[in-house]
Design an enzyme around this catalytic site. Structure first.
Site, PDB file in Angstrom:
ATOM      1  N   ASN A 157      13.342  -3.504  -0.684  1.00  0.00           N
ATOM      2  CA  ASN A 157      12.645  -4.736  -0.364  1.00  0.00           C
ATOM      3  C   ASN A 157      11.544  -4.963  -1.387  1.00  0.00           C
ATOM      4  O   ASN A 157      11.329  -4.132  -2.268  1.00  0.00           O
ATOM      5  CB  ASN A 157      12.064  -4.638   1.043  1.00  0.00           C
ATOM      6  CG  ASN A 157      13.161  -4.523   2.083  1.00  0.00           C
ATOM      7  OD1 ASN A 157      14.181  -5.211   1.982  1.00  0.00           O
ATOM      8  ND2 ASN A 157      12.960  -3.649   3.051  1.00  0.00           N
ATOM      9  N   THR A 158      10.851  -6.086  -1.222  1.00  0.00           N
ATOM     10  CA  THR A 158       9.782  -6.431  -2.153  1.00  0.00           C
ATOM     11  C   THR A 158       8.777  -5.278  -2.282  1.00  0.00           C
ATOM     12  O   THR A 158       8.229  -4.818  -1.281  1.00  0.00           O
ATOM     13  CB  THR A 158       9.035  -7.685  -1.660  1.00  0.00           C
ATOM     14  OG1 THR A 158      10.005  -8.630  -1.241  1.00  0.00           O
ATOM     15  CG2 THR A 158       8.158  -8.255  -2.739  1.00  0.00           C
ATOM     16  N   GLN A 159       8.575  -4.804  -3.491  1.00  0.00           N
ATOM     17  CA  GLN A 159       7.608  -3.737  -3.726  1.00  0.00           C
ATOM     18  C   GLN A 159       6.327  -4.284  -4.349  1.00  0.00           C
ATOM     19  O   GLN A 159       5.300  -3.619  -4.356  1.00  0.00           O
ATOM     20  CB  GLN A 159       8.188  -2.685  -4.675  1.00  0.00           C
ATOM     21  CG  GLN A 159       9.482  -2.106  -4.200  1.00  0.00           C
ATOM     22  CD  GLN A 159       9.289  -1.174  -3.019  1.00  0.00           C
ATOM     23  OE1 GLN A 159       8.413  -0.331  -3.031  1.00  0.00           O
ATOM     24  NE2 GLN A 159      10.109  -1.329  -1.995  1.00  0.00           N
TER      25      GLN A 159
END
Lengths: 265, 261
Positions: free
Chosen positions: A32-34
């Site tokens: 997922n978005t890091q």
């Protein structure tokens, strides 16, 4: 025939060629978005006597590159609340679509003859966004934003609150996200340190203070821009101006700044 | 022997365009004891007649609180009402948690309407055998809704469902104009009078068989209006109201009531 059991049932290299490993998955597990990618900087907001002023500049940065200069980061909800987004712009766009959907669903539920009564107010909206943000952080897929919600509560009193990517929510007579928390908050607190102070503030003064904050942010925040949006929310509704220009800039102070840049002293 | 071939399930129309299972369910509502609901500008009241299965048993509850701002009165199968009531409680609680406000009454009613209608459209399911009166307040004021097993819901000024409810409805129709400006107490009195109309001969309202539910807006100490939490009144709590509409009292007060009107 190859008598080694390891080779049984496999295509023979001498006939089909060596196995092409590039068909195998080369990526790791789903991520997922890091980190945010295209970002908006500060949002500043200040309560006054009968409403809230909220402002954000129109810039979306790609790292340090000023990539998009016409991004509207203040969104109106049901003509009664304004949501200001800092942080990732794509997540902002997702939230914007989501809130539009919510607004449409909501308008089906309310009585058209009394559209003001019973609709979701800013306090309801903020609570909802807080649950949404906290849910996404628990999924380890956060929406990378800090959000300010400005409007009126159920008692028609000015409402201003913040929620961030972890679902942390709080409210204050003045709020600023991102760089503004360091640069704009102290200025706004000079005028409205407490709810009582904010309740004495006139609309004109509040707008002036917020404009001053936007100017200071433009002077000091390298991810900011001199074109900005400003909205005033009152009982009468939302007045949103999306193409404002910072006026009366004075860069005289820049001469005296020492310690970074290309100077040698 | 004549046998109805079109009432085996709730998804088959009869040649006359009727769905018998749904009509039978509506019949179950008429078997339940009577419940009455009335709204004024400030309040909404539910009044119900409770029944006991036998002398030795307790009286079956008829009015239930759903949330701080809403409650229901039931006529028909109590066990089906339990399912709907639990569903409504959950929806109200969920809405309060995510939005921090009371679930608007119409939204709540639409939810059970949709839920009940689905049961009339899917093979193997049956309609709920219960009718409801839903009373609640929201930003738009007090509301009273009727719910039928077919999934039909309708907003009402005043209504009665259940056994012999026609008599109560006749009373409500006759006094319709009075309700809007009634005080809380007057509204309860009208509800009890309507309920009395539906009683069988020789039966009377007692503290055992009468139940009252009220919600509305009341004045707070600082002059602002606040929501009066939905509350069910049973037993000794309804004594005063029952006495105020007792037959001998009504005859004595008959003149003063006329003046009010």
């Amino acid at each position: 025939m190859d008598h080694r059991p390891q080779a049984w049932g496999r295509p023979r290299d001498d006939i089909y060629g060596a196995y092409d490993g590039s068909y195998l998955q080369t990526t790791g597990p789903k991520q997922n978005t890091q980190a945010p990618v295209v970002t908006g900087t500060s949002v500043v907001a200040l309560k006054f006597k009968d409403g809230v002023v909220i402002a954000a500049d129109n810039l979306a940065s790609y790292g340090s590159l000023a990539r998009f200069t016409d991004v509207k980061r203040l969104r109106v909800f049901l003509d009664t609340s304004v949501v200001g987004f800092g942080g990732d712009v794509s997540d902002m766009q997702y939230l914007d679509r989501h809130l539009n959907e919510l607004a449409i669903d909501e308008s089906y539920e309310t009585d058209p003859s009394a559209p003001d009564a019973g609709a979701l107010n800013a306090a309801n909206l903020h609570k909802y966004l807080q649950k949404l943000m906290y849910k996404r952080r628990n999924d380890f897929d956060p929406l990378w934003n800090q959000i300010l919600v400005a409007g009126l509560d159920s008692g028609s009193k000015p409402f201003l609150a913040s929620v961030d990517l972890r679902g942390t929510a709080f409210s204050s007579p003045s709020l600023a996200s991102g760089f503004g928390a360091a640069l704009a908050q102290p200025i706004m607190r000079k005028y409205a340190a407490t709810e009582e102070d904010a309740a004495k503030l006139s609309r004109e003064d509040a707008v002036k203070v917020v404009q001053e904050c936007m100017k200071v942010l433009y002077y000091r925040d390298a991810r900011s821009m001199d074109k900005y949006s400003i909205a005033v929310v009152t009982k009468e509704g939302v007045e949103l101006k999306e193409d404002e220009q910072l006026e009366k800039q004075s860069w005289a102070f820049a001469e005296r700044i020492r310690g970074y840049g290309t100077q040698t002293v | 022997m004549f046998r109805n071939n079109y009432d085996n399930d709730s998804v088959t129309f009869s040649p006359q365009g009727r769905i018998f299972q749904v009509e039978y369910a509506a019949e179950a509502v008429k078997q339940g004891s009577v419940v009455v609901g009335i709204t004024s500008k400030k309040h909404v009241v539910l009044v119900a007649l409770k029944r006991n299965a036998e002398e030795l048993s307790s009286y079956q509850k008829k009015i239930f609180a759903i949330d701080e701002h809403a409650g229901i009165a039931i006529a028909g199968l109590t066990s089906d009402a339990r399912v709907l009531s639990n569903f409504m409680k959950q929806q109200c609680l969920g809405h309060r948690l995510t939005y921090g406000r009371d679930l608007p009454v119409r939204t709540l009613v639409d939810m059970i309407g949709a839920k009940a209608q689905q049961n009339t459209q899917q093979y193997g399911k049956r309609p709920y055998g219960v009718g409801l009166l839903i009373a609640g307040v929201d930003e738009q004021g007090p509301h009273l809704f009727e719910f039928q097993p077919s999934g039909m819901t309708e907003e009402m000024v005043a209504f009665a469902i259940g056994a012999r409810s026609q008599m109560a409805r006749t009373y409500l129709e006759k006094n319709l104009e009075l309700f809007a400006d009634c005080s809380r107490e007057e509204l309860i009195a009208h509800g009890l009078k309507a309920l009395k109309e539906s009683l069988v001969q020789d039966r009377e309202l007692t503290i055992e068989n009468t139940s009252v539910g009220v919600t509305g807006f009341s004045k707070a100490d600082d002059g602002s209006t606040k929501v009066e939490q939905f509350k069910v009144f049973d037993g000794q709590e309804v004594n005063g109201w029952i006495e105020s509409v007792a037959d001998d009292k009504a005859a004595a007060e008959g003149e003063s009531m006329e003046v009010d009107g």
